[in-house]
Design an enzyme around this catalytic site. Sequence first.
Site, PDB file in Angstrom:
ATOM      1  N   LYS A  49       0.618  -1.166   0.388  1.00 24.53           N
ATOM      2  CA  LYS A  49      -0.158   0.354   0.035  1.00 24.53           C
ATOM      3  C   LYS A  49       0.535   1.113  -0.012  1.00 24.53           C
ATOM      4  CE  LYS A  49      -0.033  -0.201   4.636  1.00 24.53           C
ATOM      5  NZ  LYS A  49      -1.077  -0.625   6.118  1.00 24.53           N
ATOM      6  N   TYR A 268      14.983  30.753   9.941  1.00 23.82           N
ATOM      7  CA  TYR A 268      13.792  31.287   9.803  1.00 23.82           C
ATOM      8  C   TYR A 268      13.738  32.026  11.745  1.00 23.82           C
ATOM      9  CZ  TYR A 268      11.917  31.347   5.773  1.00 23.82           C
ATOM     10  OH  TYR A 268      11.755  31.712   4.072  1.00 23.82           O
TER      11      TYR A 268
HETATM   12  C1  LIG Z   1      -0.803  -2.127   6.881  1.00 21.09           C
HETATM   13  C2  LIG Z   1      -1.054  -3.511   7.166  1.00 21.09           C
HETATM   14  C3  LIG Z   1       0.169  -4.513   7.454  1.00 21.09           C
HETATM   15  C4  LIG Z   1       1.223  -3.834   7.315  1.00 21.09           C
HETATM   16  O1  LIG Z   1       2.242  -3.082   8.648  1.00 21.09           O
HETATM   17  P1  LIG Z   1       3.269  -3.313   9.504  1.00 21.09           P
HETATM   18  O2  LIG Z   1       3.109  -3.114  10.639  1.00 21.09           O
HETATM   19  O3  LIG Z   1       3.653  -1.733   8.235  1.00 21.09           O
HETATM   20  O4  LIG Z   1       3.925  -4.539   9.154  1.00 21.09           O
HETATM   21  C5  LIG Z   1      -0.618  -4.766   8.018  1.00 21.09           C
HETATM   22  N1  LIG Z   1      -2.005  -5.403   8.130  1.00 21.09           N
HETATM   23  C6  LIG Z   1      -2.849  -4.437   7.946  1.00 21.09           C
HETATM   24  C7  LIG Z   1      -4.464  -4.737   8.015  1.00 21.09           C
HETATM   25  C8  LIG Z   1      -2.154  -3.278   7.636  1.00 21.09           C
HETATM   26  O5  LIG Z   1      -3.077  -2.180   7.054  1.00 21.09           O
END
Ligand SMILES: *Cc1c(COP(=O)(O)O)cnc(C)c1O
Length: 386
Positions: A49, A268
């Site tokens: 993702k 800044y």
């Molecule tokens: C993003 C996600 C993962 C992966 O999680 P990590 O902490 O990056 O290993 C696994 N399961 C779900 C449902 C997620 O949304």
Amino acid sequence: MAISQHPPFASPAFEAASNRLTIDLGALADNWRRMDKLSGKARAAAVLKANAYGIGVKPAAETLYAAGARDFFVADAEEGAALRPLVPDGRIYILAGMWPGNEPLFFDNGLVPIINSEEQLAFFMSALSERGDHPCVLHVDTGMNRLGLGADEALALAGDPARPASFSPILVMSHLACADDPTHPLNRRQLESFRTVTAAFDGIESSLANSAGVHLGPDFHFDLTRPGIATYGGEAVNGMVNPMKPVVTAEARILQIRRVRTGETASYGASAQFARDSRVAIVAIGYADGYHRSVSGGGVTLRQATPSGAFGFLHGQKIPHLGRVTMDLSLFDVTDLPENAARPGDYIELFGNTIAIDDVARAGGTIGYEMLTSLGARYERAYIEA
Ligand SMILES: *Cc1c(COP(=O)(O)O)cnc(C)c1O
């Protein structure tokens, strides 16, 4: 090391870039294999993702497919449709599930919707009656209180004699809320709750663990694990020495070296103050690149937790960030390097092989996940093939 060790394939654009990323696909593959092995009897999925946690979904998908991954998780159906040609025979699971209007993406691309609610279940069933059989995943909430049917709803569904025969999930899954803290009692409570659900869906595969969950041990592995951050080299478990290889190294160029005198200020808000004569490297990296303003060396209100900001790395030494991160530029203190060691044109490492991305994240009150998924579009990217 990291600074002079340019990838052998570096392009002219890479050699001239103001800032650049080296993405080590060999490390990515090694990390995934390691998580797959740690998953014991379960097989590991790849989590792709958010453009594969910012590193680029195409190279990541091709690398992890070649390493043996056949199960792929993405957030939404658009991500899934883009992934399909990269993993022709892979299973692609869509975390956000199916909505009225996006169901053609699922049926046309063979995407597996994850059913997160009674509403999504009802919609999926109506889509099935129109279009014919299609696999799905049932997501059960066991204590995170985010997505998923309640465990009681899932149990009722399992025992419902009127449950349509066409509803046949290929996987039952849940997600852990506290896996990064192995001592947290919610881990066991979620496990017990998930076990009652998987028992009711006997014969159907199940999945509970993200990266941190894999480290909780075999009880948490079930049939399929879902390691994301660990694959990308980030820290999964709080306080554990990170066993993964860094995947992403970010570097940025020194545009100018300034000399400042005791008592002067820089940046800044005059937020960097000098108690000694100093040399300051003006570096081409800013918050527009995802180098968050909260990692500033000073001058950022609301950041009480860590007194100092991030460090960069140059010629064998850590160099502290000074003043505020601005949109395109950051200041680093190079006074402690030998005179003339830091020169315009040199690249400093922001994070990667030497400076852990999670250390920079901590300096900014955030996590490696956010640093990765914020990687800006201006970086010139080079991929080291697996
Ligand atoms: C993003 C996600 C993962 C992966 O999680 P990590 O902490 O990056 O290993 C696994 N399961 C779900 C449902 C997620 O949304």
